[in-house]
Scaffold this active site. Structure first.
Site, PDB file in Angstrom:
ATOM      1  CG  HIS A 305      38.835  79.663  25.259  1.00  0.00           C
ATOM      2  ND1 HIS A 305      39.575  80.795  25.460  1.00  0.00           N
ATOM      3  CD2 HIS A 305      38.843  79.004  26.449  1.00  0.00           C
ATOM      4  CE1 HIS A 305      40.011  80.832  26.704  1.00  0.00           C
ATOM      5  NE2 HIS A 305      39.582  79.763  27.330  1.00  0.00           N
ATOM      6  N   GLY A 306      38.159  78.170  20.820  1.00  0.00           N
ATOM      7  CA  GLY A 306      37.386  77.353  19.894  1.00  0.00           C
ATOM      8  C   GLY A 306      37.185  78.007  18.547  1.00  0.00           C
TER       9      GLY A 306
END
Length: 457
Positions: A305-306
């Site tokens: 996700h990041g």
């Protein structure tokens, strides 16, 4: 879109239609990312060529070697663009050396299309599918514009036969329009309006946050990200139906879950399915090194996700909850009243979203201090009360719309009269679609706040 529809339905030949979809899909991507269209094409061609090599030498060491190289290339592409800056920053914080910081922009949708190519290569290597001889099929699979930039993650096996024989019908086209409009309404009418308040309550301009202000902001963010991402998924599924493709569902009312495990069976189901089938089970699943496999998957889920320690903590946090639920917590929850399980699940989700919203570790910790009244801020402020009163109707609508209550009520009311139910749907749905389109258009014209949260992943 109108030009694409005219061009697509001007031909009956499936091959011509597929090439039209490919050309318009690349044009769609180039509209937002003109530089990285080369990367998308290159990644698709690499996947196509390596799959042919794997198919040719199936069962030999050459097939395995090509598979490993192909996967490494895709992970390398994703790692360079998404994680190189994070890696350099981490090295700087741990070691007394200075490396040049890579200044690269994140291509839109790279996490989605690289995972889809990995799915494709793995299925070819495992013998689940045969590598197509024509590059057209893979180009359409990777570039198909409805799901290209923010999912859902689809597998080649999902649309292999649909590429050859897309089922285009009037009823399917109509259903696609309705599904697209539902998604548009979720995104523009609900998510965007919620997002403006989230920024005011949790953003830098919030000043010293109050306890209730932080809780209210986190609740609004939880609703915002649901309607943002599920809205995009609805639009993708709707557009797919319009062209004769049935894309897999991605959300199933996750906020009615009674546990963290159930939440992740309902939230971003395509991503959860990917990690289950292509990481967790190959590592051994429940049979071998279960604990390691579980936390590897949730580490990767967060990291996907990041490029931030907050996302990693967020992923491991859910991994820990799921482990505890399997160990003993799930049995306890089953014995307690249902509302206790809902309360636990809701609280667990909200705490998780704090790690997700704040990409800076210190900001997340400050938010937790505020939520549990440890930061010295006020319990509630006049500004928060004003925000709550101004957004109360939207807040209530969003909560109800995040549950199957509307669908359940409609089906229950007209359960004894199927014909009346169909007639109401036939006449009411086009009117509702038109209203959503008008309201969404007005809001889009009048607002500059229109981000898709999952574009950054």
């Amino acid at each position: 879109m109108p030009i694409l529809l005219i061009a697509y339905f001007a031909f009956r030949n499936t091959s011509y239609r597929n090439w039209i979809l490919i050309l318009f899909s690349f044009a769609f991507y180039a509209w937002g990312e003109p530089v990285w269209i080369i990367l998308l094409i290159l990644a698709s061609i690499i996947g196509y060529l390596f799959a042919l090599g794997i198919e040719k030498y199936r069962g030999t060491w050459l097939a395995k070697a090509q598979f490993i190289v192909a996967i490494a290339i895709n992970i390398g592409i994703l790692g360079f663009f998404k994680y190189s800056g994070f890696l350099v920053d981490t090295i700087h914080s741990l070691l007394p050396i200075q490396l040049p910081h890579p200044e690269v922009t994140l291509p839109i949708g790279i996490s989605f299309f690289t995972f889809e190519i990995i799915c494709y290569l793995t299925d070819v290597y495992k013998g689940r599918i045969a590598a197509p001889r024509s590059p057209k099929k893979l180009l359409l699979y990777v570039s198909f514009f409805p799901h290209l930039v923010a999912g859902p993650i689809i597998r080649y096996t999902d649309i292999e036969h649909q590429i050859e024989n897309p089922t285009v019908t009037m009823s399917g086209f109509s259903e696609g329009i309705t599904r697209f409009m539902i998604g548009l309404g979720k995104k523009v009418i609900i998510a965007n309006l919620l997002g403006e308040s989230v920024g005011n309550l949790l953003g830098p301009s919030a000043g010293t946050p109050s306890m209730m202000g932080t809780w209210f902001g986190v609740v609004l963010f939880a609703l915002q990200i649901y309607f943002d991402f599920s809205g995009y998924s609805d639009m993708a599924i709707g557009l797919g139906k319009m062209f004769g493709f049935n894309l897999r569902e991605n959300f199933n009312y996750p906020y009615i879950s009674k546990s963290a495990g159930e939440f992740w069976r309902r939230w971003n189901m395509s991503l959860g399915g990917f990690f289950r089938d292509y990481v967790y089970i190959p590592l051994g699943g429940n049979q071998r090194f279960y604990l390691r496999n579980l936390f590897v998957v949730w580490f990767l889920t967060g990291f996907w996700h990041g490029a931030s320690w907050n996302f990693i903590i967020w992923g491991l946090y859910f991994g820990l909850l799921i482990y505890l639920e399997r160990l003993f917590l799930g049995k306890w929850l089953d014995k307690l009243p249902t509302f206790v399980a809902y309360l636990y699940s809701t609280l667990a989700m909200l705490i998780g979203w704090v790690w997700f919203y704040f990409t800076d570790l210190s900001a997340a910790i400050s938010a937790f201090k505020s939520m549990f009244h440890l930061s010295g801020g006020a319990f509630i402020t006049t500004e928060v009360e004003l925000y709550f009163k101004e957004n109360l109707l939207l807040f209530i609508i969003a909560i109800i719309a995040s549950t199957p209550l509307f669908k359940w009520s409609f089906n229950r009311i007209f359960a004894s009269n199927e014909k009346l139910k169909q007639n109401i749907a036939t006449f009411a749905v086009p009117i509702i679609n038109l209203i959503i389109l008008i309201v969404a258009t007005i809001l889009l014209i009048g607002s500059t706040y229109n981000p898709f949260l999952y574009y950054r992943f």
